[in-house]
Design an enzyme around this catalytic site. Structure first.
Site, PDB file in Angstrom:
ATOM      1  N   ASP A 294      93.626  69.817 -27.512  1.00  0.00           N
ATOM      2  CA  ASP A 294      94.390  68.659 -27.944  1.00  0.00           C
ATOM      3  C   ASP A 294      95.667  68.626 -27.106  1.00  0.00           C
ATOM      4  OD1 ASP A 294      95.268  66.377 -29.160  1.00  0.00           O
ATOM      5  OD2 ASP A 294      94.934  67.067 -31.196  1.00  0.00           O
TER       6      ASP A 294
HETATM    7  C1  NOJ Z   1      96.740  64.120 -30.127  1.00  0.00           C
HETATM    8  C2  NOJ Z   1      95.733  63.834 -31.185  1.00  0.00           C
HETATM    9  O1  NOJ Z   1      95.690  64.902 -32.115  1.00  0.00           O
HETATM   10  C3  NOJ Z   1      94.338  63.613 -30.638  1.00  0.00           C
HETATM   11  O2  NOJ Z   1      93.493  63.220 -31.680  1.00  0.00           O
HETATM   12  C4  NOJ Z   1      94.372  62.588 -29.535  1.00  0.00           C
HETATM   13  O3  NOJ Z   1      93.075  62.332 -29.077  1.00  0.00           O
HETATM   14  C5  NOJ Z   1      95.259  63.113 -28.435  1.00  0.00           C
HETATM   15  N1  NOJ Z   1      96.600  63.300 -28.940  1.00  0.00           N
HETATM   16  C6  NOJ Z   1      95.299  62.173 -27.237  1.00  0.00           C
HETATM   17  O4  NOJ Z   1      96.030  61.049 -27.533  1.00  0.00           O
END
Ligand code: NOJ
Length: 764
Positions: A294
């Site tokens: 993430d």
């Molecule tokens: C953080 C989020 O937790 C995740 O779900 C998302 O896909 C990414 N950022 C990218 O934006």
């Protein structure tokens, strides 16, 4: 092109890296293995270029996390040197083409990049937020909206979505509950598969399909207290029985990628978890896609306190099985040296890069790196009429009728005057919800507009906002000021309510009150909305409440007083038209809650499939049972609940036998009759309880459902097949298996109103 000679050790490493994957059957036809092409490309790559494939950066203009690498010039240089495998948040054909061109025209090996984006409920056309859409219980529809989102996003250059999120979400305080299909593992699994099949289709090389992501692996939905980014403390059995099922289904059915989670579980951050990423996902389930971290979740291993520095974080993450680094820079800066120092094996790097390259081959990017870069297609497809039509249909089916005393809904034709009151009544932004991709601000149809479009000309409509309850929070990361205090306009709204036959009150949460970083301790109506509702009620109790929100809310006072309540969530681009059609009876609502609604915020997490405990309620006059002293037991609205403008009656369950063996099945039959005066749809739900088992089991678990249409007066007989797979779970033996014994079978219209029967499963 010249091919460097293969070194024997190199070949052995490659063979080894593939032989460690126990690849199981991949049902999704989109999933293919391009081993030969991957191997030959891998053999031409330097270590630096390999590591480059494991790096993902965000385009600087649409951040979905705290920016670490803002330097766009440096990113461009790295792309040109073949040191970036993927970009996120780069959208539109123009921008994607420009970035892809750097990789193709300038880099030595011309390896195309993946372009990832959070296409969560649409790209520019907004479908209902995922929690809302799950309320439709219509899997075909959910597949269609994923297909349509893929069609729209790929027309704008994107080839990879960070969806579906399949975190089981039992806690309404957690803002990201809006991104999930709610609290139930079975429903989540079915929705996850529908979504994946919609995004990926049968052939990932088709330019209208895109790679999907199972996220967040694993446990994020169980953060303590629902407080964003908090730790998770759950046990092994809960992990396997509740959290992992939708992930497993996606892994074995060919989802292209996984994303890990920010959270730590029992002391181990998901990004650092070898057990989750390597042992369970890659080895046990045979997942052959790749894992992306993430946003900066590798860098955050330092904050978690398990890595000394960024190099250490890179070492831990890659050795745990994380293949691509989203935006932390740790892989870009340290992986080459870590390999040279023998702290990370080149075999692990080869494995990660093979997985990433394989996805690029699957998408057909090597045949045409610009296949998603057709401006004519972009103009024709993005925000097209066809997509708007589907957004409208999905919105209709996602609406849940929570209360309808004296059949006050649908609004009778003879109503001559309607007061439309509330801060969200003429709001064109809130219905778009959070995670709204490239949706244009204020592009949704508001309720006011919807009613104007649909009401007969003879009905007078008067609108008043009543209160403002929120300021700020106009974008993904900016803070909100929720409790605005100006009540000076409430009296004007009250006067309007007095002078009209019917009041429609549109209240709830603003778009950015749910979503990432948007946990709430209090999930009741924010700001002065409670005061507005009470004041208007005193003036004219003939109220229909339209609720807009991304999570279950505590609306206890309203549920006790307001005669009709319509749950409309954050419904997307066509919200107002769909809401108006339900209010006016042009569509008979058919949605059912995919989450429990509490009576009080402090009951959270509240979910139907809880354990019985050693002290369930036994005697009405005693307090020594599992409960709160100061709140009535149970939910305000239970899981699976939703009314219709007609009514349904369930007959008794009949079973074709009362016990079955391994390999056998029981058929349960039930009659459902539409006892009202208009045609309608009903979601018939089947639950099972395992009465005695080796570990404690939920009081009921959803195991099947069917959404059916019934004309007025019509009866349908439904059959459900129950087999061993419906009673299997992760047992005390730490295996997914069945146990013999007695089971309770329940079928009905929601989790608290069920016909029952029982059966036995025997092994001898
Ligand atoms: C953080 C989020 O937790 C995740 O779900 C998302 O896909 C990414 N950022 C990218 O934006």
């Amino acid at each position: 092109m010249t091919f460097p000679k293969l070194h024997l050790v190199h070949i052995l490493l490659l063979i080894l890296s593939f032989s460690t994957m126990k690849v199981k059957s991949q049902n999704n036809k989109a999933s293919k293995n391009h081993k030969h092409q991957v191997d030959s490309l891998l053999n031409k790559m330097t270590l630096k270029e390999k590591v480059g494939q494991m790096v993902q950066y965000s385009g600087g203009w649409d951040l979905t996390g705290p920016a670490k690498s803002k330097n766009n010039k440096l990113k461009k240089e790295q792309i040109s040197n073949g040191l970036v495998g993927s970009m996120l948040n780069v959208t539109s054909v123009e921008q994607v083409r420009e970035a892809q061109k750097l990789a193709i025209k300038k880099s030595r090996l011309k390896i195309p990049m993946l372009f990832g984006y959070d296409v969560i409920h649409g790209y520019q056309t907004m479908f209902p937020v995922p929690l809302a859409e799950a309320a439709s219980w219509n899997l075909e529809l959910m597949k269609k909206t994923a297909e349509a989102s893929a069609e729209e996003a790929t027309a704008a250059g994107i080839n990879w979505t960070f969806a579906p999120m399949v975190d089981i979400s039992q806690d309404a305080r957690w803002g990201r509950i809006m991104e999930s299909a709610g609290e139930d593992p079975y429903l989540n699994t079915q929705v996850a598969l529908a979504k994946m099949n919609g995004y990926q289709g049968d052939d990932l090389s088709d330019p209208q399909t895109m790679a999907a992501t199972a996220k967040h692996f694993a446990g994020y939905g169980f953060i303590i207290g629902g407080r964003e980014y908090n730790s998770v403390n759950i046990g092994e059995f809960e992990l396997h029985n509740t959290i992992l099922p939708p992930f497993k289904a996606l892994a074995i059915n060919g989802v292209a990628t996984f994303m890990n989670s920010f959270s730590d579980m029992d002391g181990i951050p998901a990004t650092a978890s070898h057990r989750l990423q390597t042992e369970i996902l890659k080895e046990k389930w045979g997942f052959n896609g790749f894992i992306v971290s993430d946003w900066d979740s590798i860098g955050e291993l330092e904050e978690h306190g398990v890595a000394e520095n960024s190099a250490d974080a890179a070492r831990i993450a890659v050795n745990a099985g994380n293949d691509m680094d989203m935006q932390s820079n740790a892989y870009a800066e340290h992986l080459v040296k870590l390999v040279q120092d023998g702290k990370v094996s080149e075999k692990r790097i080869n494995d990660a890069v093979s997985r990433i390259l394989n996805q690029k081959f699957q998408l057909g990017l090597f045949d045409d790196p610009y296949k998603y870069c057709d401006t004519t297609r972009e103009q024709e497809v993005v925000y097209s009429k066809k997509l708007q039509k589907l957004a409208y249909e999905a919105a209709l089916e996602s609406i849940v009728l929570l209360k309808n005393d004296d059949q006050i809904l649908p609004i009778a034709n003879e109503k001559k005057s309607i007061a439309l009151i509330g801060p969200l009544a003429d709001d064109k932004n809130t219905p778009l919800g959070n995670w709204r991709g490239r949706a244009k601000k204020n592009s949704a149809v508001s309720v006011l507009e919807g009613l104007k479009n649909k009401l007969p000309k003879t009905t007078e409509l008067t609108y008043h906002k009543g209160v403002d309850f929120i300021k700020g929070g106009e974008s993904f990361m900016t803070p909100l000021q929720i409790n605005q205090k100006d009540d000076s306009k409430i009296q004007e709204a009250v006067e309007i309510a007095k002078n009209n036959d019917q009041v429609i009150l549109v209240v709830g949460e603003s778009a950015f009150q749910s979503g990432e970083g948007r946990s709430q301790a209090d999930i009741s109506l924010p700001g002065l909305q409670k005061q507005l509702v009470k004041s208007v009620y005193q003036a004219n109790p003939n109220i229909i409440m339209v609720l807009m929100n991304g999570r279950p809310m505590d609306i206890s006072w309203s549920a006790d007083h307001i005669p009709a309540i319509l749950e409309t969530w954050h419904l997307g681009s066509q919200a107002g038209n769909a809401i108006a059609d339900v209010l006016l009876g042009n569509y008979n609502p058919s949605g059912k809650l995919p989450v429990t609604f509490p009576r009080n915020s402090a009951q959270e997490p509240l979910y139907y499939n809880h354990k019985n405990t050693g002290r369930p309620k036994a005697n009405a006059n005693e307090v020594i049972y599992s409960h709160y002293n100061d709140v009535k037991d149970g939910p305000l609205f239970p899981f699976g609940f939703g009314l219709s403008y007609t009514s349904f009656e369930y007959g008794d369950i009949s079973l074709n036998k009362d016990s079955f063996f391994k390999g056998g099945e029981i058929i349960a039959e039930i009659n459902i009759t539409n006892t009202g005066k208009r045609k309608g749809e009903e979601v018939v739900q089947l639950y099972i309880r395992d009465l005695v088992a080796s570990i404690t089991r939920p009081v009921k678990e959803l195991k099947d459902f069917k959404k059916i249409k019934l004309n007025a007066g019509e009866t349908k007989t439904l059959q459900f097949s129950i087999t061993e797979k419906d009673i299997e779970f992760y047992t005390i033996n730490r295996k997914w298996e069945s146990e013999p014994g007695e089971f309770k079978l329940m079928i009905g219209g929601h989790s608290k109103d069920l016909k029952t029967a029982s059966f036995n499963f025997t092994t001898d």
